[in-house]
Scaffold this motif. Sequence first.
Motif, PDB file in Angstrom:
ATOM      1  N   LEU A  56       0.573  -1.511   0.231  1.00  0.00           N
ATOM      2  CA  LEU A  56      -0.673   0.021   0.388  1.00  0.00           C
ATOM      3  C   LEU A  56       0.901   1.517  -0.176  1.00  0.00           C
ATOM      4  N   ASP A  57       0.395   2.089  -0.176  1.00  0.00           N
ATOM      5  CA  ASP A  57       1.246   3.492  -0.151  1.00  0.00           C
ATOM      6  C   ASP A  57       0.499   4.364   0.798  1.00  0.00           C
ATOM      7  N   SER A  99      -3.929   0.371  -2.430  1.00  0.00           N
ATOM      8  CA  SER A  99      -2.991  -1.032  -3.275  1.00  0.00           C
ATOM      9  C   SER A  99      -1.879  -0.758  -4.619  1.00  0.00           C
ATOM     10  N   ILE A 100      -0.847  -0.595  -4.323  1.00  0.00           N
ATOM     11  CA  ILE A 100       0.314   0.186  -5.512  1.00  0.00           C
ATOM     12  C   ILE A 100       0.543  -1.601  -6.363  1.00  0.00           C
ATOM     13  N   PRO A 115       8.727   0.397  -5.164  1.00  0.00           N
ATOM     14  CA  PRO A 115       9.233   1.885  -4.609  1.00  0.00           C
ATOM     15  C   PRO A 115       8.640   2.561  -3.496  1.00  0.00           C
ATOM     16  N   LYS A 116       7.523   3.093  -4.301  1.00  0.00           N
ATOM     17  CA  LYS A 116       5.909   3.817  -3.525  1.00  0.00           C
ATOM     18  C   LYS A 116       5.532   2.759  -2.540  1.00  0.00           C
ATOM     19  N   ALA A 117       6.130   1.822  -2.128  1.00  0.00           N
ATOM     20  CA  ALA A 117       5.467   0.915  -0.662  1.00  0.00           C
ATOM     21  C   ALA A 117       5.081   1.904   0.495  1.00  0.00           C
ATOM     22  N   ASP A 118       4.309   1.214   0.795  1.00  0.00           N
ATOM     23  CA  ASP A 118       4.950   3.117   2.194  1.00  0.00           C
ATOM     24  C   ASP A 118       4.391   1.579   3.573  1.00  0.00           C
ATOM     25  N   GLN A 119       3.757   0.647   3.123  1.00  0.00           N
ATOM     26  CA  GLN A 119       3.282  -0.730   4.468  1.00  0.00           C
ATOM     27  C   GLN A 119       3.188  -1.735   3.143  1.00  0.00           C
ATOM     28  N   ILE A 120       3.544  -2.646   3.585  1.00  0.00           N
ATOM     29  CA  ILE A 120       2.812  -4.253   3.191  1.00  0.00           C
ATOM     30  C   ILE A 120       2.228  -5.138   4.543  1.00  0.00           C
TER      31      ILE A 120
END
Length: 360
Positions: A226-227, A232-233, A258-263
Amino acid sequence: AKKPLRVTLAGAPRREKGKRELNHLFNQLHKADVLGNDLQLWMQGNIRKIARQLSAFDEDHLANAEPDMASDAKIVVVPHPLDRKKYLKLIQQTDIGLLPYNNARYHARASGVFIEMLSAGVPVIVTAGSWLALQLAEPIYQHLEQMLVKETPTSEKFVWQGSSTNDDKQSLIDSDLECATLLLAGDSQPVSNSFKVPTGTGSLLIQFPWHEQRPGYFIRLRTFQLDRSEQSIKAPTQTILSQREEGKLVSSLIAIDPKADQICVELSNAYHDDTIAVGIPRITFLKRCAKDLPTGAVGLIASDVNQIPDLLDEMILHHTHYKTSAMKHAKAWNFKHAPLRTLEKIIEYQVAHKTLRGVA
């Protein structure tokens, strides 16, 4: 010009060997424009029957050939059966072995083609949840453990919490957790946790000790990225993890957008609803992108047929690594599976259990 890698489906095309899925798989590869450029598919069978099955391909995409012949066709059909000399040539000429076998039929069933590919030092792609996947699991896990020692983390390691976490609740690994157990039910009741992605992260390695003593179980690992807006990215990823000797770590390497803020990470019992036990997962964020790192060794395991094109892409990119590791593994594999070695193991067992009987 660089020759395309030869991907071989050896043996008679049968339903339990993924015959029904071939049309869908080949269409995926055709759309990705890798056939004829990066890959050339070789398979055994009758070209007329195969041409009828592969409706998306023109006739000039297929050609008959012998194993030692060259061809410009995207799909090359070799007769079945072959005599021993020609069959060995087919295996020896193979760059990647493809075995999309039905995991229910091959859950506890060996494959002669698979054994021959590994004996020849050919890297392979197999279906998860099968005996074939179990044979590849150990070299893959060992590769990921060795890789972790060499790679640069972007944060401390984190451990799984009892419920979904936010950034404040993430905690560092504690020695008291070494013997702790996480219980996993079926896919309808996955256990999940979320982790904030540190800046500069390219990949994530998840590891946990295998505690389940009963054989025949596999774990489904799914991830959602998630960004900052919690959108969802990236399409969810899925990996099926095979069992390992009790107490040893099972592992999986996941690419981070690269745009992910959390997983968000989900774990469940892959093919059954009953509860199985594993150790507490440890999360390591790594600097390098997963695309720059081979995620396996000797071969790769597809969670389903749809994942095979991506695994072929990885094997193309890191083919030297997979070929080298498969050649090295072949020496130990051949020793372990030699007929005389098998006889020795049977006699050792019978002597140890005092069941040895004379043979006339």
